[in-house]
Design a protein around this motif. Structure first.
Motif, PDB file in Angstrom:
ATOM      1  N   SER A 152      -1.384  38.138  64.106  1.00  0.00           N
ATOM      2  CA  SER A 152      -1.881  38.422  62.754  1.00  0.00           C
ATOM      3  C   SER A 152      -1.849  37.177  61.873  1.00  0.00           C
ATOM      4  CB  SER A 152      -1.028  39.518  62.103  1.00  0.00           C
ATOM      5  OG  SER A 152       0.317  39.077  61.955  1.00  0.00           O
ATOM      6  N   GLU A 153      -1.312  36.073  62.394  1.00  0.00           N
ATOM      7  CA  GLU A 153      -1.135  34.872  61.578  1.00  0.00           C
ATOM      8  C   GLU A 153      -2.451  34.246  61.106  1.00  0.00           C
ATOM      9  OE1 GLU A 153       1.437  32.538  64.046  1.00  0.00           O
ATOM     10  OE2 GLU A 153       3.211  33.218  62.967  1.00  0.00           O
ATOM     11  N   PRO A 154      -3.541  34.279  61.921  1.00  0.00           N
ATOM     12  CA  PRO A 154      -4.797  33.732  61.395  1.00  0.00           C
ATOM     13  C   PRO A 154      -5.237  34.403  60.095  1.00  0.00           C
ATOM     14  CG  PRO A 154      -4.953  33.987  63.759  1.00  0.00           C
ATOM     15  CD  PRO A 154      -3.662  34.630  63.342  1.00  0.00           C
ATOM     16  N   ARG A 155      -5.114  35.726  60.016  1.00  0.00           N
ATOM     17  CA  ARG A 155      -5.492  36.423  58.784  1.00  0.00           C
ATOM     18  C   ARG A 155      -4.544  36.072  57.640  1.00  0.00           C
ATOM     19  NH1 ARG A 155      -7.667  42.513  60.280  1.00  0.00           N
ATOM     20  NH2 ARG A 155      -9.283  41.855  61.752  1.00  0.00           N
ATOM     21  N   MET A 156      -3.278  35.871  57.976  1.00  0.00           N
ATOM     22  CA  MET A 156      -2.302  35.486  56.966  1.00  0.00           C
ATOM     23  C   MET A 156      -2.677  34.126  56.371  1.00  0.00           C
ATOM     24  SD  MET A 156       1.782  34.952  57.553  1.00  0.00           S
ATOM     25  CE  MET A 156       1.812  36.435  58.558  1.00  0.00           C
ATOM     26  N   LEU A 157      -3.051  33.187  57.244  1.00  0.00           N
ATOM     27  CA  LEU A 157      -3.435  31.859  56.777  1.00  0.00           C
ATOM     28  C   LEU A 157      -4.727  31.917  55.971  1.00  0.00           C
ATOM     29  CD1 LEU A 157      -2.926  28.853  56.671  1.00  0.00           C
ATOM     30  CD2 LEU A 157      -4.022  28.635  58.922  1.00  0.00           C
ATOM     31  N   ARG A 158      -5.660  32.734  56.397  1.00  0.00           N
ATOM     32  CA  ARG A 158      -6.899  32.910  55.627  1.00  0.00           C
ATOM     33  C   ARG A 158      -6.593  33.374  54.216  1.00  0.00           C
ATOM     34  NH1 ARG A 158     -10.040  36.930  59.386  1.00  0.00           N
ATOM     35  NH2 ARG A 158     -10.775  37.600  57.335  1.00  0.00           N
ATOM     36  N   SER A 159      -5.665  34.310  54.088  1.00  0.00           N
ATOM     37  CA  SER A 159      -5.291  34.832  52.771  1.00  0.00           C
ATOM     38  C   SER A 159      -4.692  33.738  51.898  1.00  0.00           C
ATOM     39  CB  SER A 159      -4.300  35.981  52.945  1.00  0.00           C
ATOM     40  OG  SER A 159      -3.862  36.456  51.699  1.00  0.00           O
ATOM     41  N   MET A 160      -3.919  32.856  52.514  1.00  0.00           N
ATOM     42  CA  MET A 160      -3.300  31.775  51.746  1.00  0.00           C
ATOM     43  C   MET A 160      -4.331  30.753  51.278  1.00  0.00           C
ATOM     44  SD  MET A 160       0.084  31.095  54.066  1.00  0.00           S
ATOM     45  CE  MET A 160       1.257  32.417  54.377  1.00  0.00           C
ATOM     46  N   LEU A 161      -5.369  30.572  52.076  1.00  0.00           N
ATOM     47  CA  LEU A 161      -6.388  29.585  51.737  1.00  0.00           C
ATOM     48  C   LEU A 161      -7.350  30.089  50.673  1.00  0.00           C
ATOM     49  CD1 LEU A 161      -7.179  28.284  55.325  1.00  0.00           C
ATOM     50  CD2 LEU A 161      -6.241  26.927  53.456  1.00  0.00           C
ATOM     51  N   GLU A 162      -7.593  31.376  50.674  1.00  0.00           N
ATOM     52  CA  GLU A 162      -8.611  31.876  49.744  1.00  0.00           C
ATOM     53  C   GLU A 162      -8.505  33.373  49.527  1.00  0.00           C
ATOM     54  OE1 GLU A 162     -13.412  32.402  49.922  1.00  0.00           O
ATOM     55  OE2 GLU A 162     -12.588  30.532  50.668  1.00  0.00           O
ATOM     56  N   GLY A 163      -8.259  33.756  48.305  1.00  0.00           N
ATOM     57  CA  GLY A 163      -8.455  35.141  47.900  1.00  0.00           C
ATOM     58  C   GLY A 163      -7.285  36.085  48.041  1.00  0.00           C
ATOM     59  N   GLY A 164      -6.190  35.672  48.688  1.00  0.00           N
ATOM     60  CA  GLY A 164      -5.086  36.599  48.882  1.00  0.00           C
ATOM     61  C   GLY A 164      -4.037  36.505  47.790  1.00  0.00           C
ATOM     62  N   ALA A 165      -3.143  37.470  47.781  1.00  0.00           N
ATOM     63  CA  ALA A 165      -2.078  37.478  46.784  1.00  0.00           C
ATOM     64  C   ALA A 165      -1.125  36.305  46.965  1.00  0.00           C
ATOM     65  CB  ALA A 165      -1.305  38.794  46.882  1.00  0.00           C
ATOM     66  N   SER A 166      -1.024  35.809  48.210  1.00  0.00           N
ATOM     67  CA  SER A 166      -0.127  34.681  48.492  1.00  0.00           C
ATOM     68  C   SER A 166      -0.875  33.351  48.553  1.00  0.00           C
ATOM     69  CB  SER A 166       0.593  34.919  49.826  1.00  0.00           C
ATOM     70  OG  SER A 166      -0.336  35.056  50.888  1.00  0.00           O
ATOM     71  N   GLN A 167      -2.028  33.282  47.891  1.00  0.00           N
ATOM     72  CA  GLN A 167      -2.839  32.069  47.914  1.00  0.00           C
ATOM     73  C   GLN A 167      -2.043  30.865  47.420  1.00  0.00           C
ATOM     74  OE1 GLN A 167      -6.502  32.470  45.836  1.00  0.00           O
ATOM     75  NE2 GLN A 167      -7.126  30.344  46.103  1.00  0.00           N
ATOM     76  N   ARG A 168      -2.266  29.737  48.048  1.00  0.00           N
ATOM     77  CA  ARG A 168      -1.523  28.527  47.681  1.00  0.00           C
ATOM     78  C   ARG A 168      -1.841  28.131  46.236  1.00  0.00           C
ATOM     79  NH1 ARG A 168      -5.605  26.364  46.319  1.00  0.00           N
ATOM     80  NH2 ARG A 168      -7.285  25.532  47.611  1.00  0.00           N
ATOM     81  N   PRO A 169      -0.850  27.544  45.531  1.00  0.00           N
ATOM     82  CA  PRO A 169      -1.059  27.182  44.117  1.00  0.00           C
ATOM     83  C   PRO A 169      -2.033  26.016  43.981  1.00  0.00           C
ATOM     84  CG  PRO A 169       1.090  26.437  44.887  1.00  0.00           C
ATOM     85  CD  PRO A 169       0.515  27.281  45.980  1.00  0.00           C
ATOM     86  N   GLY A 170      -2.498  25.798  42.751  1.00  0.00           N
ATOM     87  CA  GLY A 170      -3.523  24.794  42.501  1.00  0.00           C
ATOM     88  C   GLY A 170      -3.087  23.366  42.748  1.00  0.00           C
ATOM     89  N   ASN A 171      -1.769  23.101  42.718  1.00  0.00           N
ATOM     90  CA  ASN A 171      -1.311  21.723  42.940  1.00  0.00           C
ATOM     91  C   ASN A 171      -1.004  21.443  44.413  1.00  0.00           C
ATOM     92  OD1 ASN A 171       0.983  23.396  42.950  1.00  0.00           O
ATOM     93  ND2 ASN A 171       2.321  21.751  42.252  1.00  0.00           N
ATOM     94  N   VAL A 172      -1.428  22.353  45.288  1.00  0.00           N
ATOM     95  CA  VAL A 172      -1.185  22.206  46.730  1.00  0.00           C
ATOM     96  C   VAL A 172      -2.505  22.323  47.491  1.00  0.00           C
ATOM     97  CG1 VAL A 172      -0.013  23.183  48.754  1.00  0.00           C
ATOM     98  CG2 VAL A 172       1.119  23.207  46.516  1.00  0.00           C
ATOM     99  N   ARG A 173      -2.683  21.447  48.462  1.00  0.00           N
ATOM    100  CA  ARG A 173      -3.788  21.564  49.409  1.00  0.00           C
ATOM    101  C   ARG A 173      -3.220  21.515  50.815  1.00  0.00           C
ATOM    102  NH1 ARG A 173      -5.556  23.077  45.576  1.00  0.00           N
ATOM    103  NH2 ARG A 173      -7.524  22.678  44.511  1.00  0.00           N
ATOM    104  N   LEU A 174      -3.808  22.303  51.719  1.00  0.00           N
ATOM    105  CA  LEU A 174      -3.355  22.353  53.102  1.00  0.00           C
ATOM    106  C   LEU A 174      -4.166  21.392  53.963  1.00  0.00           C
ATOM    107  CD1 LEU A 174      -2.148  25.064  52.006  1.00  0.00           C
ATOM    108  CD2 LEU A 174      -2.471  25.963  54.319  1.00  0.00           C
TER     109      LEU A 174
END
Length: 276
Positions: A152-174
């Motif tokens: 399930s980790e690919p979907r988790m990472l997708r959420s962090m990159l765009e649109g999820g509640a756990s999306q990465r903050p604006g001062n961070v890029r992956l």
């Protein structure tokens, strides 16, 4: 009296154990330092922050220019992409990710690298909470990412990159490296699955689509391999023979920046020279 004696003994044992125990680790100041490693135990400073001089990275000029430009935008507070660096092993994906951050730091930009392992994905929201409190910019670097089939980790990472509640903050890029362009391996069985085969493929491709910048790294040609060695050799005051360098690559079955650097290490060792 016997109980009182026992209590004194227990207190002395407790005091001795307390003296033996290491002091609790102090929280790391993420607002200072050049690079950090983050895991279950929290953030640790990477000191010294060793990276290859960006000018020494050869044969990947286009990738270098594009990643440096994207990183510079992010460091300046401008719009910037999350980045997937994919392709051949040993061609500088990891080295470039670190070198661009170091190059910007040398220029005076307030940006830091935070490295973590791919098995820490589920805990990244906690890291995001910490980084979001800082004013500086961060590159979150995940090297050699990969997922087990059915994870399930690919979907988790997708959420962090765009649109999820756990999306990465604006001062961070992956910045993520992978040997595969689409990160998740595609199986031949997908073509034979009668139940929505296109949906299965689209679900996998959706992860790589979340990265606004995707940089491919391909196997070095013979000329590129020799050019890498030439630049390394010049930087370290070494002299090499073309045929010897080619034989080194032939014995290893590949030509890459990593193989070129291993040849430089071998060459320096033969001549009794240290490498910093």
């Amino acid at each position: 009296m016997a109980d009182e004696g026992k209590n004194r003994v227990l207190m002395r044992i407790a005091d001795a154990l307390e003296r033996l125990a290491p002091p609790p680790a102090q929280p790391v100041d993420l607002g200072a330092g050049d690079a950090f490693f983050w895991d279950d135990a929290g953030a640790k400073v990477i000191e010294p922050f060793d990276s290859i001089d960006i000018d020494l990275l050869t044969g990947i000029d286009t990738q270098k220019a594009r990643l440096l430009d994207n990183s510079s935008r992010h460091a300046s507070g401008h719009a910037a992409h999350d980045v997937l660096l994919w392709g051949s092993r040993g061609m500088g994906k990891s080295a470039l990710s670190k070198s661009v951050v170091r190059a910007l730091q040398i220029q005076g930009q307030d940006i830091a690298l935070v490295e973590t392992a791919s098995d820490q994905l589920a805990k990244l929201p906690a890291l995001f909470d910490l980084l979001a409190r800082e004013k500086r910019r961060f590159i979150l670097f995940i090297d050699d990412i990969g997922f087990a089939e059915g994870s399930s980790e690919p979907r988790m990472l997708r959420s962090m990159l765009e649109g999820g509640a756990s999306q990465r903050p604006g001062n961070v890029r992956l910045y993520v490296t992978s040997n595969r362009r689409h990160i998740v391996p595609r199986q031949m069985s997908e073509q034979d699955d009668p139940i929505n085969p296109r949906d299965a493929v689209d679900d996998q491709l959706a992860l790589s689509d979340r990265f606004g910048l995707r940089l491919g790294f391909h196997a070095a040609s013979q000329d590129d391999y020799l050019a890498i060695i030439t630049r390394y050799a010049a930087a370290h005051g070494l002299i090499f023979e073309r045929e010897d360098a080619l034989l080194w690559a032939k014995k290893r079955g590949s030509r890459s920046g990593r193989v070129a650097w291993q040849y430089i290490v071998e060459l320096a060792g033969r001549t009794g020279k240290p490498l910093a």
